[in-house]
Design an enzyme around this catalytic site. Structure first.
Site, PDB file in Angstrom:
ATOM      1  N   CYS A 152       1.844  15.428 -21.743  1.00  0.00           N
ATOM      2  CA  CYS A 152       2.696  14.328 -22.208  1.00  0.00           C
ATOM      3  C   CYS A 152       3.935  14.805 -22.948  1.00  0.00           C
ATOM      4  CB  CYS A 152       1.884  13.392 -23.091  1.00  0.00           C
ATOM      5  SG  CYS A 152       0.657  12.428 -22.172  1.00  0.00           S
ATOM      6  N   GLY A 183       6.859  -2.368 -25.252  1.00  0.00           N
ATOM      7  CA  GLY A 183       6.485  -1.023 -24.850  1.00  0.00           C
ATOM      8  C   GLY A 183       5.026  -0.721 -25.101  1.00  0.00           C
ATOM      9  N   ASP A 192      -0.192   6.940 -15.147  1.00  0.00           N
ATOM     10  CA  ASP A 192       0.197   8.067 -15.981  1.00  0.00           C
ATOM     11  C   ASP A 192      -0.036   9.351 -15.195  1.00  0.00           C
ATOM     12  OD1 ASP A 192       0.747   9.804 -18.202  1.00  0.00           O
ATOM     13  OD2 ASP A 192       0.177   8.173 -19.527  1.00  0.00           O
TER      14      ASP A 192
END
Length: 329
Positions: free
Chosen positions: A16, A47, A66
């Site tokens: 990430c 968000g 993701d």
């Protein structure tokens, strides 16, 4: 074969920490507005971790995706970490993952497909542990290896975990220790393996989410690429409150401070701190602590506005202070 190839050396970033910086990302999506609907319970506005759409009175669909470049060299572990990280977005909304699809980018002329199979096996094993079906997906020839999931889950629309439902007076709890970014960066640079970090990144947030819902908690987010301070800033901003963090109460992984001291700081962690600093009072902590609080996490824990057993309380939400969403003491 996995020991012959250091997967982290085939990507410019890792996990990430390779996300687009939060400030830049907000500029990109600022003008995007979908069709208004009462059934879209969670969309782009704040968000949050996933989209949530009501499908009938007692059920809502949770949708997320993701993926990222290798965060560790071991292909199987990378697959497990990436899958746990993708599933986390569903748990962070209070949902239960139902079905997932693989997303795979592979440099087919640089890395053998036997390694890609190990990545997919890791993802499958984590989805199996989560009782989530993994069925198919999509792959592309890519200059850098990338892997993740598109996940669909179910949730009770009247019992969601959202980042905009915090209120003053609630404590803040964190379910996993910080320091994954600096340890993964050290791993990428030196090849040192950190078993505790791998164990943390492959631990599902399912039990934490279940405990949060049972405790009546309604406000949560997961801590990933924007770091604790970045995700906390988004939560406090969306909820119209200020977050006060007790830095001494925040748990860190063994070796995290040593990795920081030795200079293994991801660029994403520094960008996180730069983004948050105008909205925060960090005067009570040293710069190294501020960096760790902004450290870009991969498959991190849940940040809860409430208390559950086993999760340390690291601060509280207070009435909004002008110009500040975060105060660290």
């Amino acid at each position: 074969m996995s020991t012959e190839y250091r997967l982290t050396q085939y990507a410019h970033g890792g996990g990430c920490a390779c996300k687009i910086p939060p400030g830049e990302l907000e500029e990109v999506v600022r003008g995007l507005r979908g069709t208004p609907s009462d059934d879209l319970l969670v969309g782009l506005d704040d968000g949050d971790d996933a989209a949530v759409v009501r499908i009938d009175g007692g059920r809502a669909v949770v949708a997320t995706t993701d993926f990222f470049t290798p965060v560790v060299d071991d292909a199987y572990d990378w697959g497990r970490i990436a899958a746990a990280n993708a599933l986390s977005d569903v748990y962070a909304m209070g949902g239960r993952p139902l079905v997932a699809l693989n997303l795979l980018g592979w440099p087919r002329e640089k890395l053998p497909f036997e390694l890609a199979a190990e990545v997919l096996r890791g993802g499958m094993d984590v989805c199996t542990a989560a009782s989530c079906h993994l069925a198919g997906g999509h792959s592309v020839d890519d200059p850098e290896p990338k892997y993740g999931l598109a996940v669909t889950g179910l949730a009770d629309p009247d019992h969601l975990l959202r980042n905009d439902s915090g209120r003053a007076g609630l404590p803040l709890s964190l379910t996993k220790p910080l320091g994954l970014g600096v340890l993964n960066n050290r791993h990428k640079a030196t090849g040192e393996r950190f078993e505790e970090a791998v164990a943390v990144m492959t631990t599902l947030n399912a039990d934490a989410a279940e405990a949060a819902l049972a405790a009546g908690i309604t406000c949560a987010t997961d801590v990933t690429g924007f770091g604790l301070l970045g995700h906390l800033h988004k939560l406090a901003r969306a909820s119209g409150v200020t977050a006060v963090v007790d830095a001494a109460a925040v748990p860190f992984l063994d070796g995290a401070r040593a990795a920081l001291r030795d200079g293994y700081v991801p660029g994403g962690s520094r960008r996180n701190l730069d983004w948050v600093r105008p909205h925060a009072d960090l005067g009570a902590v040293a710069d190294d602590t501020a960096i760790l609080l902004a450290d870009a996490q991969t498959s991190g824990g849940l940040l809860l506005a409430g208390e559950i057993q086993g999760a340390p309380v690291i601060g509280e939400l207070v009435p909004r202070r002008a110009g500040q969403t975060i105060v660290v003491r």
